[in-house]
Scaffold this motif. Sequence first.
Motif, short mmCIF file in Angstrom:
data_model
loop_
_atom_site.label_atom_id
_atom_site.label_comp_id
_atom_site.label_asym_id
_atom_site.label_seq_id
_atom_site.Cartn_x
_atom_site.Cartn_y
_atom_site.Cartn_z
N GLN A 92 0.83 -1.20 0.00
CA GLN A 92 0.00 0.00 0.00
C GLN A 92 0.86 1.25 0.00
O GLN A 92 0.62 2.20 -0.76
CB GLN A 92 -0.91 0.00 1.22
CG GLN A 92 -1.74 1.27 1.37
CD GLN A 92 -2.50 1.31 2.69
OE1 GLN A 92 -2.49 0.34 3.44
NE2 GLN A 92 -3.13 2.42 2.98
N ARG A 149 -0.48 -0.61 -8.81
CA ARG A 149 -1.92 -0.56 -8.55
C ARG A 149 -2.51 -1.96 -8.52
O ARG A 149 -3.34 -2.29 -7.66
CB ARG A 149 -2.61 0.29 -9.62
CG ARG A 149 -2.24 1.77 -9.59
CD ARG A 149 -3.05 2.56 -10.60
NE ARG A 149 -2.48 3.88 -10.82
CZ ARG A 149 -2.05 4.32 -12.01
NH1 ARG A 149 -2.14 3.54 -13.08
NH2 ARG A 149 -1.53 5.52 -12.13
N LEU A 150 -2.12 -2.78 -9.49
CA LEU A 150 -2.63 -4.16 -9.52
C LEU A 150 -2.18 -4.94 -8.29
O LEU A 150 -2.95 -5.71 -7.71
CB LEU A 150 -2.15 -4.86 -10.80
CG LEU A 150 -2.70 -4.30 -12.12
CD1 LEU A 150 -2.08 -5.05 -13.29
CD2 LEU A 150 -4.22 -4.44 -12.16
N GLU A 151 -0.93 -4.75 -7.88
CA GLU A 151 -0.44 -5.45 -6.70
C GLU A 151 -1.18 -5.00 -5.45
O GLU A 151 -1.43 -5.80 -4.54
CB GLU A 151 1.06 -5.20 -6.53
CG GLU A 151 1.94 -5.87 -7.57
CD GLU A 151 1.93 -7.39 -7.42
OE1 GLU A 151 1.57 -7.89 -6.34
OE2 GLU A 151 2.28 -8.07 -8.40
N ARG A 152 -1.54 -3.74 -5.39
CA ARG A 152 -2.28 -3.24 -4.23
C ARG A 152 -3.66 -3.88 -4.15
O ARG A 152 -4.11 -4.30 -3.07
CB ARG A 152 -2.40 -1.72 -4.30
CG ARG A 152 -3.15 -1.10 -3.14
CD ARG A 152 -3.14 0.39 -3.21
NE ARG A 152 -3.82 0.98 -2.06
CZ ARG A 152 -3.88 2.31 -1.83
NH1 ARG A 152 -3.29 3.15 -2.68
NH2 ARG A 152 -4.50 2.76 -0.76
N VAL A 153 -4.35 -3.98 -5.29
CA VAL A 153 -5.66 -4.62 -5.30
C VAL A 153 -5.54 -6.08 -4.87
O VAL A 153 -6.35 -6.59 -4.09
CB VAL A 153 -6.30 -4.51 -6.69
CG1 VAL A 153 -7.58 -5.34 -6.77
CG2 VAL A 153 -6.60 -3.05 -7.03
N GLN A 154 -4.51 -6.79 -5.38
CA GLN A 154 -4.32 -8.18 -5.02
C GLN A 154 -3.99 -8.33 -3.54
O GLN A 154 -4.46 -9.26 -2.87
CB GLN A 154 -3.19 -8.78 -5.86
CG GLN A 154 -2.95 -10.26 -5.60
CD GLN A 154 -4.17 -11.11 -5.90
OE1 GLN A 154 -4.78 -10.98 -6.96
NE2 GLN A 154 -4.54 -11.98 -4.96
N GLU A 182 -4.99 -6.38 -1.11
CA GLU A 182 -6.24 -6.18 -0.36
C GLU A 182 -7.10 -7.44 -0.41
O GLU A 182 -7.72 -7.82 0.59
CB GLU A 182 -6.99 -4.98 -0.93
CG GLU A 182 -6.29 -3.65 -0.68
CD GLU A 182 -6.97 -2.50 -1.42
OE1 GLU A 182 -7.87 -2.77 -2.24
OE2 GLU A 182 -6.58 -1.32 -1.18
N GLN A 183 -7.11 -8.10 -1.57
CA GLN A 183 -7.86 -9.35 -1.68
C GLN A 183 -7.23 -10.44 -0.81
O GLN A 183 -7.94 -11.22 -0.16
CB GLN A 183 -7.88 -9.81 -3.15
CG GLN A 183 -8.62 -11.11 -3.39
CD GLN A 183 -10.11 -11.03 -3.07
OE1 GLN A 183 -10.70 -9.95 -3.10
NE2 GLN A 183 -10.72 -12.17 -2.75
#
Length: 416
Positions: free
Chosen positions: A159, A183-188, A190-191
């Motif tokens: 983050q 950005r993609l790594e941040r979404v992953q 959070e998942q």
Amino acid sequence: MPTAGTRTFPGLVLGAFLLLPSAVDGQDTVRRVSLAEALEEFAQNSLALKIARSESAQTAGAARQSRAYANPALSFARDDLGHLEEKFWEETFLVAQPVEWPGRTAARARAATHATGAGAARLRADSIALAFEVREAYVQAWFAEEAERIVRRTASIIQTVAEDAELRLEAGDISAFEARRLRLERVQAEQDVAEAVLRSVDARRTLATLIAPGTGTEEVGPSEGVVGVPPMVTREAALDALPRRPDLEAAARELDAARAGEEVAATYAIPEPTLGLGYRHHLDGFGGASIALDLPLPLFDRGSGARAEAAAYSAAAAYRLDLHRQLANQDLSAASDRYASRRARLEAVAADLLTDGEALLSAATAAYSEQEMSLLELLDAASAFHNALLSALTLRSEAWVAYYDVLRAMGGGLED
């Protein structure tokens, strides 16, 4: 005001981590117990254990009933006869008692004793297996919570890196590709946190279901960590415990009960008499003792089917005992080998994984703060840190579960 390239990364990581506290640290609804407390609650509250106790009591009750001697029967008869003005009556009082041959009585007693012993041994075997499930669930709950903390810590780093990447993208220090990757790594990440939270909740509910009465939605978590290396249990020590396994004792007692049942069935060829003793008196004042004998004639039913059934049941019990011995030997060998492998792996690499993972992350954050490492390189370091700590946790939890499995396979083992 400092630019994105001059920001100090370690401070940002610490701030982000504090904004994302572990859910297991602030769980107000989670009741905490030690492993000893969990086992104590299991002994008192486990529905599965209560079922096993009830089934053992059912076996004991059926065995006790099977050895009960037949009750005597009391009968009374009165005959009133008359013709024209003449009347006549007769009364008979009779106590009848089935008489069982001594051999059948002794065989039934032996069968009942062995059946009761088999039920008690089966209860011990079920208790040991259920206690292993509690120990395993306790370790799994600890692992899930520790894994959640690691996932949250990694997510906090990602983050902060992603937020820093947006600032550096505006300043032109990084490419749009790197920013999109973050950005993609941040979404992953959070998942991954959301999935880790669900796994922790599920593990705590599993532990609660095993040890506490309730609706199945309560959460019980470990109050102490799973630390250190489990005690050494050699393959020889494990195999030496084979005769002490209660499931083998139960199978052996069931065979003894089946053989005693064969002896009972063998007596069916001899009819069982019923003796009667009573008193009879007439209207005219005559009276005296009355003796009766009831002896069935074995013309049609000679008990051949019962003998064949008992012999087949006894043969099946003998085969079942041999099969249990083979399976128990295989179970002990597999559990011992699995534990030796996982314990050796834990001793060999777990400490290094923890040390190297922390060192790698610390070096990476320091290098990034000095602008000597790119965002993607730092992301790779965070991923390596995450994998290293999870691997160390996995090794520790698997080693302890394997140790408890050895205790189960040994029929209680060293602790009991």
